[in-house]
Motif scaffolding. Structure first.
Motif, PDB file in Angstrom:
ATOM      1  N   UNK A 120       0.767  -1.227  -0.009  1.00 16.59           N
ATOM      2  CA  UNK A 120       0.080  -0.265  -0.002  1.00 16.59           C
ATOM      3  C   UNK A 120       0.925   1.132  -0.029  1.00 16.59           C
ATOM      4  N   UNK A 121       0.131   2.385  -0.117  1.00 12.78           N
ATOM      5  CA  UNK A 121       1.031   3.699  -0.344  1.00 12.78           C
ATOM      6  C   UNK A 121       1.835   3.704  -1.547  1.00 12.78           C
ATOM      7  N   UNK A 122       1.673   2.764  -2.632  1.00 15.03           N
ATOM      8  CA  UNK A 122       2.526   2.605  -3.632  1.00 15.03           C
ATOM      9  C   UNK A 122       1.857   2.723  -4.988  1.00 15.03           C
ATOM     10  N   UNK A 123       2.372   3.537  -5.703  1.00 18.20           N
ATOM     11  CA  UNK A 123       1.889   3.917  -7.020  1.00 18.20           C
ATOM     12  C   UNK A 123       2.329   3.118  -8.179  1.00 18.20           C
ATOM     13  N   UNK A 124       1.631   2.840  -9.210  1.00 20.09           N
ATOM     14  CA  UNK A 124       2.072   2.171 -10.292  1.00 20.09           C
ATOM     15  C   UNK A 124       2.069   3.549 -11.237  1.00 20.09           C
ATOM     16  N   UNK A 125       3.173   3.955 -11.774  1.00 22.04           N
ATOM     17  CA  UNK A 125       3.157   4.971 -12.539  1.00 22.04           C
ATOM     18  C   UNK A 125       3.403   4.871 -14.055  1.00 22.04           C
ATOM     19  N   UNK A 126       3.543   3.594 -14.379  1.00 22.20           N
ATOM     20  CA  UNK A 126       4.067   3.238 -15.774  1.00 22.20           C
ATOM     21  C   UNK A 126       3.927   1.616 -15.834  1.00 22.20           C
ATOM     22  N   UNK A 127       4.262   1.228 -17.007  1.00 23.39           N
ATOM     23  CA  UNK A 127       4.484  -0.261 -17.239  1.00 23.39           C
ATOM     24  C   UNK A 127       5.699  -0.392 -18.105  1.00 23.39           C
ATOM     25  N   UNK A 128       6.282  -1.566 -17.916  1.00 25.81           N
ATOM     26  CA  UNK A 128       7.502  -2.025 -18.597  1.00 25.81           C
ATOM     27  C   UNK A 128       6.920  -2.756 -19.972  1.00 25.81           C
ATOM     28  N   UNK A 129       7.617  -2.004 -21.039  1.00 24.79           N
ATOM     29  CA  UNK A 129       7.335  -2.486 -22.368  1.00 24.79           C
ATOM     30  C   UNK A 129       8.520  -3.137 -23.090  1.00 24.79           C
ATOM     31  N   UNK A 130       8.288  -4.467 -23.301  1.00 23.61           N
ATOM     32  CA  UNK A 130       9.496  -5.187 -23.926  1.00 23.61           C
ATOM     33  C   UNK A 130       9.203  -6.110 -25.130  1.00 23.61           C
ATOM     34  N   UNK A 131       9.584  -5.851 -26.263  1.00 24.67           N
ATOM     35  CA  UNK A 131       9.341  -6.439 -27.439  1.00 24.67           C
ATOM     36  C   UNK A 131       7.755  -6.502 -27.756  1.00 24.67           C
ATOM     37  N   UNK A 132       7.101  -5.565 -27.583  1.00 29.89           N
ATOM     38  CA  UNK A 132       5.651  -5.218 -27.654  1.00 29.89           C
ATOM     39  C   UNK A 132       4.854  -6.046 -26.894  1.00 29.89           C
ATOM     40  N   UNK A 133       5.082  -6.229 -25.697  1.00 33.22           N
ATOM     41  CA  UNK A 133       4.389  -6.914 -24.735  1.00 33.22           C
ATOM     42  C   UNK A 133       4.533  -6.115 -23.398  1.00 33.22           C
ATOM     43  N   UNK A 134       3.617  -6.079 -22.501  1.00 31.89           N
ATOM     44  CA  UNK A 134       3.880  -5.684 -21.203  1.00 31.89           C
ATOM     45  C   UNK A 134       4.245  -6.750 -20.284  1.00 31.89           C
ATOM     46  N   UNK A 135       5.584  -6.195 -19.549  1.00 33.47           N
ATOM     47  CA  UNK A 135       6.392  -7.281 -18.940  1.00 33.47           C
ATOM     48  C   UNK A 135       6.723  -6.646 -17.590  1.00 33.47           C
ATOM     49  N   UNK A 136       5.933  -5.844 -17.028  1.00 33.80           N
ATOM     50  CA  UNK A 136       6.106  -5.438 -15.645  1.00 33.80           C
ATOM     51  C   UNK A 136       5.531  -4.064 -15.367  1.00 33.80           C
ATOM     52  N   UNK A 137       5.790  -3.609 -14.076  1.00 33.66           N
ATOM     53  CA  UNK A 137       5.228  -2.151 -13.837  1.00 33.66           C
ATOM     54  C   UNK A 137       6.372  -1.302 -12.969  1.00 33.66           C
ATOM     55  N   UNK A 138       6.293   0.146 -12.969  1.00 34.45           N
ATOM     56  CA  UNK A 138       7.282   0.766 -12.733  1.00 34.45           C
ATOM     57  C   UNK A 138       6.263   1.536 -11.180  1.00 34.45           C
ATOM     58  N   UNK A 139       7.029   1.404 -10.410  1.00 35.93           N
ATOM     59  CA  UNK A 139       6.431   1.674  -9.017  1.00 35.93           C
ATOM     60  C   UNK A 139       7.128   2.806  -8.408  1.00 35.93           C
ATOM     61  N   UNK A 140       6.631   3.561  -7.349  1.00 35.56           N
ATOM     62  CA  UNK A 140       6.914   4.658  -6.561  1.00 35.56           C
ATOM     63  C   UNK A 140       6.190   4.788  -5.527  1.00 35.56           C
ATOM     64  N   UNK A 141       6.875   5.600  -4.354  1.00 37.92           N
ATOM     65  CA  UNK A 141       5.962   5.829  -3.301  1.00 37.92           C
ATOM     66  C   UNK A 141       4.736   6.792  -3.757  1.00 37.92           C
TER      67      UNK A 141
END
Length: 256
Positions: A120-141
């Protein structure tokens, strides 16, 4: 004693975080659909990390309708309520009422008990995009996001990412806008949510629950935000069914 308390919390938290830098499914949003998805995924042994930007998971479910802490569901979702030991009262025309605090706390308990890890208290601000596939998320407080400070994030690797960010459908919108990609919608874009039409919204939210781009899935109100469906207000049957359906879709995809 003070040192033990602080040390124990830091050691335990960072052990949990380190163990979840790579997961099967990363879920953005701890509303009802996100938590139901987390419950059914974790129940099947899928490694889950759920990121909730607020202090408390639960989304709009806590407040019921206009802070009347009661919500409605359809009797057709009673099997989910029974499985999660959520008490409900039958109402007219095949509906049930539920205490929203009781229901929300039960969702949190059962998802975490099944093995889903909450951050909690954690925002997903973006996704990881590799080889035209979403492969993760980018997080910050979340406080960093609110303060608009330029502090670099961390990356979570994931085989699948679930956008359960509600009305904002933030991840789908961000993916489309940043990368000029086409989504699995009628227009290829995030269409935006239409005004309230409860019955239509409850049916289309389940229909719109799907993979909208390779590796990126939507559930809950994010479905109708992406696909142009209506909002439905304080009735949550569609939200619960959406969370269960997306869990089944993701499990099938992971097993292919």
């Amino acid at each position: 004693m003070e040192q033990i308390v602080s040390s124990g919390i830091v050691d335990s938290y960072f052990k949990k975080l380190k163990e979840h830098l790579s997961v099967d499914v990363a879920i953005a949003g701890g509303g009802p659909s996100g938590m139901i998805a987390a419950y059914y995924l974790a129940k099947e042994g899928v490694k889950i990390a759920l990121f909730e930007r607020n202090l408390s998971p639960g989304g709009g479910m806590w407040g019921g309708a206009m802070m009347f802490n009661e919500i409605m569901v359809q009797k057709e979702v009673a099997h989910i309520l029974d499985e999660l030991n959520i008490t409900y009262q039958e109402y007219e025309n095949d509906y049930c009422t539920i205490d929203s605090v009781h229901a929300t706390s039960s969702l949190i308990y059962h998802a975490s008990k099944a093995g889903a890890k909450f951050f909690n208290c954690t925002s997903v601000e973006d996704v990881v995009l590799l080889d035209n596939k979403v492969s993760g998320v980018v997080i910050n407080w979340t406080p960093i996001e609110h303060a608009r400070w330029h502090v670099d994030p961390l990356i979570i690797k994931a085989k699948a990412v679930l956008d359960a960010t509600g009305h904002d459908c933030y991840l789908a919108k961000t993916l489309e806008e940043k990368n000029d990609v086409k989504l699995n919608t009628q227009t290829g874009n995030t269409i935006g949510e239409s005004s309230m039409a409860v019955d239509i919204a409850e049916r289309t939210i389940v229909k719109n629950t799907k993979e909208v781009y390779p590796g990126l899935y939507v559930s809950g109100m994010a479905c109708n935000g992406v696909c142009g469906g209506h909002r439905m207000g304080p009735i949550f049957g569609g939200m619960l069914l959406s969370g269960k359906k997306i869990a089944e879709i993701i499990i099938k995809k992971l097993n292919d």
